[in-house]
Motif scaffolding. Structure first.
Motif, mmCIF file in Angstrom:
data_model
loop_
_atom_site.group_PDB
_atom_site.id
_atom_site.type_symbol
_atom_site.label_atom_id
_atom_site.label_comp_id
_atom_site.label_asym_id
_atom_site.label_seq_id
_atom_site.Cartn_x
_atom_site.Cartn_y
_atom_site.Cartn_z
ATOM 1 N N ASP A 75 -6.039 0.204 4.533
ATOM 2 C CA ASP A 75 -6.807 1.440 4.488
ATOM 3 C C ASP A 75 -7.509 1.435 3.133
ATOM 4 O O ASP A 75 -6.852 1.513 2.089
ATOM 5 C CB ASP A 75 -5.898 2.664 4.614
ATOM 6 C CG ASP A 75 -6.699 3.951 4.591
ATOM 7 O OD1 ASP A 75 -7.173 4.369 5.672
ATOM 8 O OD2 ASP A 75 -6.878 4.527 3.493
ATOM 9 N N LEU A 78 -6.867 4.573 0.660
ATOM 10 C CA LEU A 78 -5.527 4.628 0.062
ATOM 11 C C LEU A 78 -5.288 3.419 -0.842
ATOM 12 O O LEU A 78 -4.679 3.557 -1.909
ATOM 13 C CB LEU A 78 -4.451 4.719 1.144
ATOM 14 C CG LEU A 78 -3.035 4.987 0.648
ATOM 15 C CD1 LEU A 78 -2.960 6.235 -0.226
ATOM 16 C CD2 LEU A 78 -2.084 5.092 1.822
ATOM 17 N N LEU A 92 5.569 6.020 -4.603
ATOM 18 C CA LEU A 92 5.525 5.976 -3.139
ATOM 19 C C LEU A 92 6.413 4.851 -2.599
ATOM 20 O O LEU A 92 7.131 5.033 -1.608
ATOM 21 C CB LEU A 92 4.084 5.816 -2.669
ATOM 22 C CG LEU A 92 3.749 6.267 -1.260
ATOM 23 C CD1 LEU A 92 4.234 7.671 -0.964
ATOM 24 C CD2 LEU A 92 2.243 6.189 -1.040
ATOM 25 N N GLY A 123 7.129 12.583 9.487
ATOM 26 C CA GLY A 123 5.967 12.581 8.596
ATOM 27 C C GLY A 123 5.651 11.182 8.079
ATOM 28 O O GLY A 123 4.487 10.785 7.996
ATOM 29 N N PHE A 124 6.692 10.444 7.740
ATOM 30 C CA PHE A 124 6.548 9.053 7.305
ATOM 31 C C PHE A 124 5.842 8.231 8.388
ATOM 32 O O PHE A 124 4.899 7.491 8.106
ATOM 33 C CB PHE A 124 7.946 8.494 6.999
ATOM 34 C CG PHE A 124 8.039 7.007 6.863
ATOM 35 C CD1 PHE A 124 7.637 6.370 5.698
ATOM 36 C CD2 PHE A 124 8.566 6.227 7.886
ATOM 37 C CE1 PHE A 124 7.742 4.992 5.560
ATOM 38 C CE2 PHE A 124 8.673 4.855 7.762
ATOM 39 C CZ PHE A 124 8.267 4.236 6.594
ATOM 40 N N ALA A 127 2.190 9.258 8.760
ATOM 41 C CA ALA A 127 1.392 8.690 7.672
ATOM 42 C C ALA A 127 1.127 7.207 7.925
ATOM 43 O O ALA A 127 0.006 6.719 7.713
ATOM 44 C CB ALA A 127 2.108 8.888 6.328
ATOM 45 N N ASN A 128 2.148 6.481 8.393
ATOM 46 C CA ASN A 128 1.954 5.066 8.737
ATOM 47 C C ASN A 128 0.947 4.915 9.869
ATOM 48 O O ASN A 128 0.156 3.966 9.873
ATOM 49 C CB ASN A 128 3.269 4.411 9.140
ATOM 50 C CG ASN A 128 4.163 4.138 7.954
ATOM 51 O OD1 ASN A 128 3.715 4.084 6.820
ATOM 52 N ND2 ASN A 128 5.438 3.983 8.215
ATOM 53 N N ARG A 130 -1.573 6.915 10.501
ATOM 54 C CA ARG A 130 -2.901 7.203 9.957
ATOM 55 C C ARG A 130 -3.412 6.083 9.053
ATOM 56 O O ARG A 130 -4.531 5.630 9.186
ATOM 57 C CB ARG A 130 -2.867 8.539 9.200
ATOM 58 C CG ARG A 130 -3.956 8.814 8.202
ATOM 59 C CD ARG A 130 -5.375 8.700 8.781
ATOM 60 N NE ARG A 130 -6.380 8.855 7.766
ATOM 61 C CZ ARG A 130 -6.948 7.859 7.092
ATOM 62 N NH1 ARG A 130 -6.592 6.618 7.289
ATOM 63 N NH2 ARG A 130 -7.885 8.100 6.203
ATOM 64 N N PHE A 131 -2.596 5.659 8.106
ATOM 65 C CA PHE A 131 -3.074 4.738 7.079
ATOM 66 C C PHE A 131 -2.901 3.258 7.427
ATOM 67 O O PHE A 131 -3.606 2.420 6.876
ATOM 68 C CB PHE A 131 -2.405 5.032 5.735
ATOM 69 C CG PHE A 131 -2.818 6.340 5.155
ATOM 70 C CD1 PHE A 131 -4.107 6.520 4.675
ATOM 71 C CD2 PHE A 131 -1.950 7.414 5.122
ATOM 72 C CE1 PHE A 131 -4.517 7.740 4.153
ATOM 73 C CE2 PHE A 131 -2.347 8.628 4.593
ATOM 74 C CZ PHE A 131 -3.631 8.795 4.118
ATOM 75 N N SER A 135 0.584 3.615 15.072
ATOM 76 C CA SER A 135 0.883 4.810 15.859
ATOM 77 C C SER A 135 1.998 4.579 16.877
ATOM 78 O O SER A 135 2.756 5.497 17.183
ATOM 79 C CB SER A 135 -0.369 5.326 16.556
ATOM 80 O OG SER A 135 -0.904 4.334 17.399
#
Length: 168
Positions: A75, A78, A92, A123-124, A127-128, A130-131, A135
């Motif tokens: 990404d 990021l 992180l 949430g982790f 985030a994985n 998304r970035f 999925s």
């Protein structure tokens, strides 16, 4: 194991355990399947964190920058942020280590903090997704959370209801 990545393996494991639990036709077989699924998820998180502890790349904070610069899991935004702020990258990386390696501790005290832990891990995974484009991991692991919660609380989850026989 069959499948192209860990999410396929988790999905296969969950589906197989659920099928065997239902095929047994008893409360005991369903409970064993739920406990197995929960235990496997806890083991997956713990083992992933413990494996990361063995190498310096996660401890020194370089791991995420190296992963995010790749074409497959990268990404650009990021990657640039973590490259620009190495302290954030280190923090992180350490957070990921703590979440994964420490996850089995959520089983203590009959799951007193399990709900918070599962929200954080969801949430982790989001985030994985998304970035890093992971999925399928989010769906595969979040699907196991009722079993993890049941394991932590020492009860059977409602995840595997009995199969009604003879119903048309």
């Amino acid at each position: 194991m069959l499948g192209t990545d860990g999410s396929d393996q988790v999905a296969f494991l969950v589906q197989t355990a659920a099928a065997l639990g239902r095929a047994g036709g008893t409360d005991a077989s369903r409970k064993a399947a739920v406990q197995f699924i929960g235990a496997q998820t806890v083991l997956c998180y713990g083992a992933s964190g413990w494996a990361k502890l063995a190498g310096p790349v996660w401890l020194n904070g370089d791991a995420l920058v190296k992963i995010l610069r790749t074409e497959t899991y990268g990404d650009k935004w990021l990657f640039e942020q973590l490259s620009k702020y190495p302290a954030a990258s280190r923090a992180l990386c350490h957070l990921v280590l703590a979440l994964e390696a420490g996850f089995p501790l959520l089983l203590l005290k009959r799951g007193k903090y399990i709900d918070l832990g599962l929200v954080v891990m969801a949430g982790f995974h989001l985030a994985n997704a998304r970035f890093m484009g992971l999925s399928r991991f989010a769906w595969a692991f979040i699907a196991t959370y009722p079993a993890v919660r049941a394991l932590a609380e020492g009860r059977e989850a409602e995840a595997l209801p009995p199969v009604k026989r003879g119903a048309a």
